[in-house]
Design an enzyme around this catalytic site. Structure first.
Site, PDB file in Angstrom:
ATOM      1  CG  HIS A 287      -3.090  27.404 -45.215  1.00 58.09           C
ATOM      2  ND1 HIS A 287      -2.142  28.155 -45.886  1.00 58.09           N
ATOM      3  CD2 HIS A 287      -3.467  28.139 -44.143  1.00 58.09           C
ATOM      4  CE1 HIS A 287      -1.956  29.297 -45.230  1.00 58.09           C
ATOM      5  NE2 HIS A 287      -2.748  29.316 -44.170  1.00 58.09           N
TER       6      HIS A 287
ATOM      7  CD  GLU B 206      -6.013  31.659 -43.792  1.00 61.27           C
ATOM      8  OE1 GLU B 206      -5.740  32.129 -42.699  1.00 61.27           O
ATOM      9  OE2 GLU B 206      -5.283  30.825 -44.368  1.00 61.27           O
TER      10      GLU B 206
END
Ligand code: 13P
Length: 233
Positions: free
Chosen positions: A85, A157
């Site tokens: 992430h 993302e």
């Protein structure tokens, strides 16, 4: 369709217990995965929502203070784990080599890695993002067999979209989906970054996606229910 809820570093103990109850009242046929704060992984109770993890470390059992390994996650019923992430890349400085090791450890335990990639605003502005995304995929998934590769879920993302309310244009998402598919033609691809109940219809009707990775809206049950209703229509 897969919807993954990333609570990030939110909720104290009491808030989490209430959240867990409210989340269980959600009505949907969509497959939902919750990645709670790591402290609450063993507290989460649900017979319909699948347990995910926000982190895994590269080590096995042993003297690795502060670490969490894939075997431990598996023993708690974790089925999915986020890896790479952008917030972990930024605040913990993890390398692609570590991401690669984490993915391998998860696969060894039968946990599905949700491998996150996305460019910064600067990388988009100077047009280096395509090359960088490609490099990231190649290095992060290196030495995996085709069978192993297929099991990895990719979450696109864009860093500039996370928590900002700025969302990409449809052609921008589809372009990156195309780059991912060049390397990983058979993998599921999620999108994450400022997705909410107001813009979900845009993503769902215009983009070629297998699901979503939700941050902020994962904490607001009413909004989450609305979002899921729209997805189910
Ligand atoms: P937001 O939905 O809050 O933008 O966060 C996205 C994200 O980082 C999910 O992993």
């Amino acid at each position: 369709m897969l919807v993954v809820l990333n609570n990030k570093c939110n909720l104290d103990y009491e808030e989490f217990i209430n959240y867990n109850q409210e989340l269980n009242s959600i009505s949907t046929n969509i497959k939902l995965v919750l990645c709670p704060s790591m402290l609450y992984v063993s507290l989460f109770k649900s017979d319909k929502i699948i347990l995910g993890s926000q982190k895994v470390d590269i080590f096995d059992m042993g003297a690795y203070t502060g670490c969490v390994n894939a075997k431990q996650l598996k023993s708690l019923g974790v089925k999915y784990s986020l890896v790479g992430h952008s917030e972990v890349r930024k605040y913990k400085n993890i390398t692609r080599d570590e991401i690669n090791k984490k993915i391998k450890k998860l696969l060894e335990e039968g946990i599905t890695p949700i491998y996150c990639i996305g460019e910064t605003q600067e990388e988009r502005n100077n047009n280096t993002y395509k090359e960088l995304l490609k490099e990231d995929i190649l290095e992060s998934l290196k030495d995996l067999t085709n069978e192993e590769k297929k099991k990895v879920i990719v979450a696109y993302e864009p860093v500039w979209s996370i928590g900002t309310g700025n969302i990409p244009k449809c052609y921008e998402i589809n372009e990156v989906v195309g780059i991912i598919k060049e390397e990983l033609p058979n993998n599921r691809i999620l999108y994450g970054g400022s997705v909410n109940e107001e813009n979900i219809n845009f993503f769902n009707t215009n983009c070629n996606l297998d699901g979503y990775l939700l941050g902020g809206v994962s904490l607001k049950i009413n909004k989450l229910q609305k979002l899921l209703n729209i997805l189910e229509k």
